[in-house]
Design an enzyme around this catalytic site. Sequence first.
Site, PDB file in Angstrom:
ATOM      1  N   LYS A   1      44.044  39.035  51.848  1.00  0.00           N
ATOM      2  CA  LYS A   1      43.963  40.491  51.706  1.00  0.00           C
ATOM      3  C   LYS A   1      44.788  41.021  50.547  1.00  0.00           C
ATOM      4  CE  LYS A   1      42.715  44.568  53.123  1.00  0.00           C
ATOM      5  NZ  LYS A   1      41.300  44.945  53.019  1.00  0.00           N
TER       6      LYS A   1
ATOM      7  N   HIS B   1      17.813  43.529  29.894  1.00  0.00           N
ATOM      8  CA  HIS B   1      18.547  42.852  28.824  1.00  0.00           C
ATOM      9  C   HIS B   1      19.037  41.469  29.259  1.00  0.00           C
ATOM     10  CE1 HIS B   1      18.545  46.234  26.030  1.00  0.00           C
ATOM     11  NE2 HIS B   1      18.716  47.010  27.106  1.00  0.00           N
TER      12      HIS B   1
ATOM     13  N   ARG C   1      46.657  37.846  55.328  1.00  0.00           N
ATOM     14  CA  ARG C   1      47.300  37.499  54.059  1.00  0.00           C
ATOM     15  C   ARG C   1      47.093  36.037  53.668  1.00  0.00           C
ATOM     16  NH1 ARG C   1      51.232  41.459  52.709  1.00  0.00           N
ATOM     17  NH2 ARG C   1      52.158  39.975  51.260  1.00  0.00           N
TER      18      ARG C   1
ATOM     19  N   TRP D   1      48.345  31.027  52.248  1.00  0.00           N
ATOM     20  CA  TRP D   1      47.211  31.011  51.322  1.00  0.00           C
ATOM     21  C   TRP D   1      47.617  30.070  50.200  1.00  0.00           C
ATOM     22  CZ3 TRP D   1      46.208  32.257  46.161  1.00  0.00           C
ATOM     23  CH2 TRP D   1      44.857  32.357  45.817  1.00  0.00           C
TER      24      TRP D   1
ATOM     25  N   CYS E   1      50.855  35.012  51.070  1.00  0.00           N
ATOM     26  CA  CYS E   1      51.114  34.415  52.379  1.00  0.00           C
ATOM     27  C   CYS E   1      51.791  35.438  53.289  1.00  0.00           C
ATOM     28  CB  CYS E   1      51.994  33.180  52.228  1.00  0.00           C
ATOM     29  SG  CYS E   1      51.370  31.979  51.040  1.00  0.00           S
TER      30      CYS E   1
ATOM     31  N   LYS F   1      31.016  42.759  48.124  1.00  0.00           N
ATOM     32  CA  LYS F   1      31.108  42.616  49.572  1.00  0.00           C
ATOM     33  C   LYS F   1      30.259  41.441  50.059  1.00  0.00           C
ATOM     34  CE  LYS F   1      34.178  45.030  50.303  1.00  0.00           C
ATOM     35  NZ  LYS F   1      34.513  44.878  48.992  1.00  0.00           N
TER      36      LYS F   1
ATOM     37  N   GLU G   1      30.320  47.047  43.818  1.00  0.00           N
ATOM     38  CA  GLU G   1      31.055  46.915  45.073  1.00  0.00           C
ATOM     39  C   GLU G   1      30.180  46.293  46.162  1.00  0.00           C
ATOM     40  OE1 GLU G   1      34.058  47.229  48.022  1.00  0.00           O
ATOM     41  OE2 GLU G   1      34.035  47.007  45.839  1.00  0.00           O
TER      42      GLU G   1
ATOM     43  N   GLU H   1      31.898  38.125  49.057  1.00  0.00           N
ATOM     44  CA  GLU H   1      33.158  37.847  49.751  1.00  0.00           C
ATOM     45  C   GLU H   1      32.948  37.258  51.138  1.00  0.00           C
ATOM     46  OE1 GLU H   1      36.582  40.942  48.408  1.00  0.00           O
ATOM     47  OE2 GLU H   1      34.864  41.845  49.401  1.00  0.00           O
TER      48      GLU H   1
ATOM     49  N   ASN I   1      56.708  33.048  50.015  1.00  0.00           N
ATOM     50  CA  ASN I   1      55.499  33.670  49.467  1.00  0.00           C
ATOM     51  C   ASN I   1      55.756  33.892  47.988  1.00  0.00           C
ATOM     52  OD1 ASN I   1      53.177  35.101  48.928  1.00  0.00           O
ATOM     53  ND2 ASN I   1      53.881  37.003  49.884  1.00  0.00           N
ATOM     54  N   GLY I   2      54.847  33.422  47.127  1.00  0.00           N
ATOM     55  CA  GLY I   2      55.027  33.594  45.690  1.00  0.00           C
ATOM     56  C   GLY I   2      54.794  32.282  44.960  1.00  0.00           C
TER      57      GLY I   2
END
Length: 614
Positions: free
Chosen positions: A609, A510, A27, A75, A2, A491, A487, A494, A101-102
Amino acid sequence: MCGIVGYIGKRKAYPILIKGLKRLEYRGYDSAGVAIISDDQQLNVYKTKGKVSDLENFVTQKDISGTIGIAHTRWATHGEPCSANAHPHYSSSEKLALIHNGIIENYAVLKEKLQAKGYIFKSSTDTEVLVQLIEYMKVTNQVSLLTAVQLALGEVIGAYAIAILDKEHPDEIIAARKSSPLVVGIGENEFFLASDATPIVEYTDKVVYLEDGEIAVLNLGKELKVVNLSNVEMIPEIKKVELNLGQLEKGGYPHFMLKEIFEQPDCIHDCMRGRINMEADNVVLSAVIDHREKLLNAKRFIIVACGTSWHAGLIGKHLIESFCRIPVEVEYASEFRYRDPVIDGQDVVIAISQSGETADTLAAVELAKSRGAFIYGICNAIGSSIPRATHTGSYIHVGPEIGVASTKAFTGQVTVLAMLALTLAKAKGTIDEQHYLSIVQELNHIPEKMKEVLELNDTLAELSKTFTYAHNFIYLGRGYSYPVALEGALKLKEISYIHAEGYPAAEMKHGPIALIDAEMPVVVIATQNGLYEKVLSNIQEIKARKGKVIAFVTKGDTVISKIADCCIELPETIECLDPLITTVPLQLLAYHIAVCKGMDVDQPRNLAKSVTVE
């Protein structure tokens, strides 16, 4: 995870708090709120579900006067996103308001005890438990707010960064941290508070990074006071932070993500500045000079990271093993910290994190340190927790990254890993001088070649329209390109919410080949390298099953262009530096697909983020 902002001084607090929340919205953006002690000494809390803009609309016509306040963008961890669960949280008496935050791990036990004493809860968050506990300590023990915070935090298990206001003391903010970042900005007769320095730099360049277990007391007209939980006074170390405010704005781009993709040539140049000499024939990293023996005598490197940084770590493994002939393991930090790994004093642990605050990576660092390992940090955020916890390291120097989906930080991490591998290899004598020279010179040309790739933006924007229908993608690559495939798929997931998976190209047969049909787009990184013929065979296998192939090839390729449904030609480079070129068009492809689908590119759902909680 957050975002926390606070202000105490002579200015109106609300405009500073709202601007700060906008800077920190990457955040978290499930809900937002503000608490301000008004000019008539009322403690007003306003909060709502949604983004900071929703909060701005909500407070219209409300009393937002006052020169002291705290604010939060959330968040969600404990409790769904809604107004009741948004921060700040009042205490029962509504004399205290707290943001957090936490995660308070023992909140259920504490909540049960408080309920038994008559406390009533209005939310399902762990944060409300904490503010009620602080009030209980304050009232029961008849102590100051600072002492109550110390007593309450002594009962808490978990991670926190908090800021709290007391209606009865309208000239004071108490803030504390453990395993979650908190920065105090020091101005002229005013203080600023934030999760990182981005909301502060507009007002002052003097900051104090609170350490674990420290509590800051911000009093109007007094010096900053920092104490620990035992009330031992600490001497705060004031640092100068240098951030360009222009880097925190979109600069004419529709999204931060696109801006940051286009910044990469300059960012990579900045990353190499002072490390590659003017003649482009030598790489120097001060960390290697200062800790030469420890690094050269390592029996093993262990790279710990999460998400995009983990993908960079896979490329780093390939680089270090190829150039330095040292075994390298790449671990998800979240798994590494819990599996009792075998580590000793001959190991070097490389911790990679854009924010420098990733909770799992930071915990992995502390575990490795406790076992005697030497820790090398690769981070972007100067002064963040991981650089402060490591023995040495290298900043990537790509500037603030605001878009939630990492772009320039990834290429910056890969660039630093390449320079680290080259520096170690030369010192160890494990790389041929001519080979070393050719790579250093080519690394110096990468920014210009990135600019050439960025000229494909319009082409990729047009191509993206074809694939907005897709529900699934497969990304394939081999060697250095396999992590790029991972990657690229990440992207797309996300920001467009399309399911995508990255695979080593040879592994397709496979299992994943069962998914191939006319509706399955397959992105293949097929640049000219030692495995080109192998990848060509994989493409032929896809086409035999009517798969749609989007191939990224080296300029001048005349073979794959005849087979693939779409070919994007890229500048030629040395195989080990391919990721720095091939990553960029995959970022653009994901971006434009997401834009075509009408998605919120900079703030994708459920993401934030900086992951500062488990």
